[in-house]
Structures are given as C-alpha cells and as structure tokens.
Design an enzyme around this catalytic site. Structure first.
Site, PDB file in Angstrom:
ATOM      1  N   HIS A  91      -2.730   6.799   3.891  1.00 29.64           N
ATOM      2  CA  HIS A  91      -2.879   4.993   4.077  1.00 29.64           C
ATOM      3  C   HIS A  91      -4.274   5.010   4.795  1.00 29.64           C
ATOM      4  O   HIS A  91      -5.155   4.098   4.501  1.00 29.64           O
ATOM      5  CB  HIS A  91      -1.826   4.412   4.629  1.00 29.64           C
ATOM      6  CG  HIS A  91      -1.826   3.113   4.953  1.00 29.64           C
ATOM      7  ND1 HIS A  91      -2.369   2.529   5.978  1.00 29.64           N
ATOM      8  CD2 HIS A  91      -1.652   1.798   4.126  1.00 29.64           C
ATOM      9  CE1 HIS A  91      -2.400   1.068   5.971  1.00 29.64           C
ATOM     10  NE2 HIS A  91      -2.177   0.864   4.779  1.00 29.64           N
ATOM     11  N   ARG A 111       0.982   7.961   6.297  1.00 31.94           N
ATOM     12  CA  ARG A 111       0.250   7.376   7.016  1.00 31.94           C
ATOM     13  C   ARG A 111      -1.279   7.863   7.277  1.00 31.94           C
ATOM     14  O   ARG A 111      -2.129   7.205   6.997  1.00 31.94           O
ATOM     15  CB  ARG A 111       0.800   7.239   8.524  1.00 31.94           C
ATOM     16  CG  ARG A 111       0.139   6.387   9.652  1.00 31.94           C
ATOM     17  CD  ARG A 111       0.002   5.081   9.463  1.00 31.94           C
ATOM     18  NE  ARG A 111       1.514   4.440   9.298  1.00 31.94           N
ATOM     19  CZ  ARG A 111       1.596   3.232   9.274  1.00 31.94           C
ATOM     20  NH1 ARG A 111       0.531   2.467   9.098  1.00 31.94           N
ATOM     21  NH2 ARG A 111       2.733   2.883   9.274  1.00 31.94           N
ATOM     22  N   SER A 114       0.898  -1.210   0.075  1.00 29.31           N
ATOM     23  CA  SER A 114      -0.088   0.045  -0.094  1.00 29.31           C
ATOM     24  C   SER A 114       1.030   1.167  -0.033  1.00 29.31           C
ATOM     25  O   SER A 114       0.514   2.330  -0.623  1.00 29.31           O
ATOM     26  CB  SER A 114      -0.775  -0.030   1.260  1.00 29.31           C
ATOM     27  OG  SER A 114      -2.029  -1.130   1.043  1.00 29.31           O
TER      28      SER A 114
END
Length: 262
Positions: free
Chosen positions: A45, A42, A17
């Site tokens: 994500h 992050r 990812s």
C-alpha cells in the site's frame, strides 16, 4: 481524452486500496501467511510495489514477538496500577498523588523504544499508537555528539547511532533501519561482540552499496543457536526498502495490537 475518476469518501480510500491489493494478490495466485499479511499489504500500500509479497521475509513468530515487546508499557501499566492501588488504601488522599507519579515513571521506563536510522522513519511512525502503548521513538542521527564521534572515527553516523542506542538497558529495543546498511552491519557486530539482544530488527534499507549483504547478515542470525538465533527480524531481501517502508512496517505492527486505536 475522457478520464473517469472514481469517487470515494476519505475514510473509505484505504479500505478500497487494500481490497484492490488483495484482488491483485489473488490474480497472481499469491497466498500470504495470515499473521504476516497485514505487514506485507501495508508495504504494498505504501509503495505500490507487489515485490514485497515475495521479498519481505520474517523470522519465526516475528510479528507476535515484536507486538508483545511493543506492549511492554501496557504490561507495566497494569502491574504498576495494581501496585499503586495497593498502596492507596494506606496512603490516603495525599499519598495517592505520590503513587500516581511513581506509577507514571515506572510505566515510562518499561515501554519499548523504537530506534530508527532516520528522522524520516521516526516521523512516519504513528505517534498516537506509540503513546497508547507507553512506548517511544528515538533517532540519534542528528545528535551533535554522534556526528562529531563519527567524523573522528571515520565511520558513518548510523554506526555511532546504533552504539548509542545499544547503551539503553532494561527496555525492549526495536531497531528500524530503512536507509543505512551500515546500521545493520553494526547491529550484527554489537549482537556478537557486545551481547546486544534486540527485541526486534526491521531491516529494510534501500540502495546498492552493501545493502543486500547487510540484510543477509541479519537473515543469517536465524542459523545461529539461542539466544542470538532467537532474535526476531523482518527483512526486505534485495535492494528495495526505504524509510517509508520501515515506518509502515512499524505502523502495521502497531495497528494489529488491540490496545491501539487508529
């Protein structure tokens, strides 16, 4: 219609990812600061929203400074271990047990406290990583006394929660706000009127009413002189954010600390 699914081992899903996120950033010609990149990625994500590459802003050295504060319990542990070791030569076996107990209390009292404005954000923060650093998380929103005082004063529980947290002294406080703009507004007031000096502010509340304005208040701290102007912050400009984003920013900070194993 035939749909072809890719197979990945569970341990490889996040890595893949992140690789896809980097590919998309490259396609958009977006270059992130090396220190800030893990935090931004992050957030992407967690949300699948590439707007965070543009709207997540950082005060000077915010990432390094918040990580230093999160490690306060580790720094305290080293000092306490050295002190306990010095005492153990004289204390003998029975004294050693007493020294260990006092050392644990000293470290616990030195660690950072991460204060959230929702239990959801608190639940999303890695308990293993927080514990490894001698830190802890707290949320005062469900405290009955907070609810009662908020009703009596006609303010939000978030306002009273920030006041309760500000009473904690002699420990680094990192405020993590993903839901309530009134929490950010109250932090701004406490900084100016009560001398609150947070070790960090993560300001990512989501919504419409006073959300943008509350975030801009925190951003305006950078325009002030020290010590207020030195308070580190990470803010998601605009309306986007949320408790999940708040938690993932803390986790990204934690995962970048050498003492933390995921």
């Amino acid at each position: 219609m035939e749909i072809k699914l890719e197979h990945f081992e569970p341990k490889d899903i996040e890595r893949h990812s992140m690789a896809l996120i980097q590919q998309e950033l490259d396609r958009r010609h977006i270059r992130l600061d090396a220190v800030e990149a893990p935090i931004v990625k992050r957030c992407i994500h967690t949300s699948a929203d590439f707007d965070y590459a543009e709207n997540l802003v950082f005060s000077a050295n915010a990432v390094d400074r918040m990580r230093t504060s999160l490690r306060a319990g580790i720094a305290g542990s080293a000092s306490a271990d050295a002190s306990a070791g010095g005492r153990s030569h004289d204390a003998g076996a029975s004294g050693s047990s007493h020294a260990d107990a006092s050392t644990e209390a000293w470290v616990r009292d030195a660690g950072a406290i991460v204060v959230t404005d929702t239990e959801m954000a608190r639940a999303g923060i890695s308990k293993k990583a927080i514990a490894a650093l001698g830190a802890e998380t707290r949320c005062f929103m469900s405290d009955p006394d907070v609810a009662a005082e908020a009703r009596a004063r006609g303010v939000t529980r978030a306002v009273v929660s920030m006041e309760y947290a500000a009473r904690i002294k002699d420990r680094p406080l990192i405020f993590v706000i993903g839901n309530a703009p009134t929490a950010l507004i109250e932090l701004y007031r406490l900084i100016h009127d009560r001398g609150l000096r947070p070790a960090g502010i993560i300001g990512v509340p989501v919504g419409f009413v006073n959300v943008v304005e509350a975030k801009e208040l925190i951003l305006s701290l950078a325009e002030e002189t020290a010590p207020i102007g030195d308070i580190p912050w990470i803010v998601a400009r605009g309306r986007k954010g949320g408790s999940n984003i708040a938690a993932c920013i803390v986790n990204a900070l934690l995962y970048g600390i050498d003492d933390v194993k995921r």
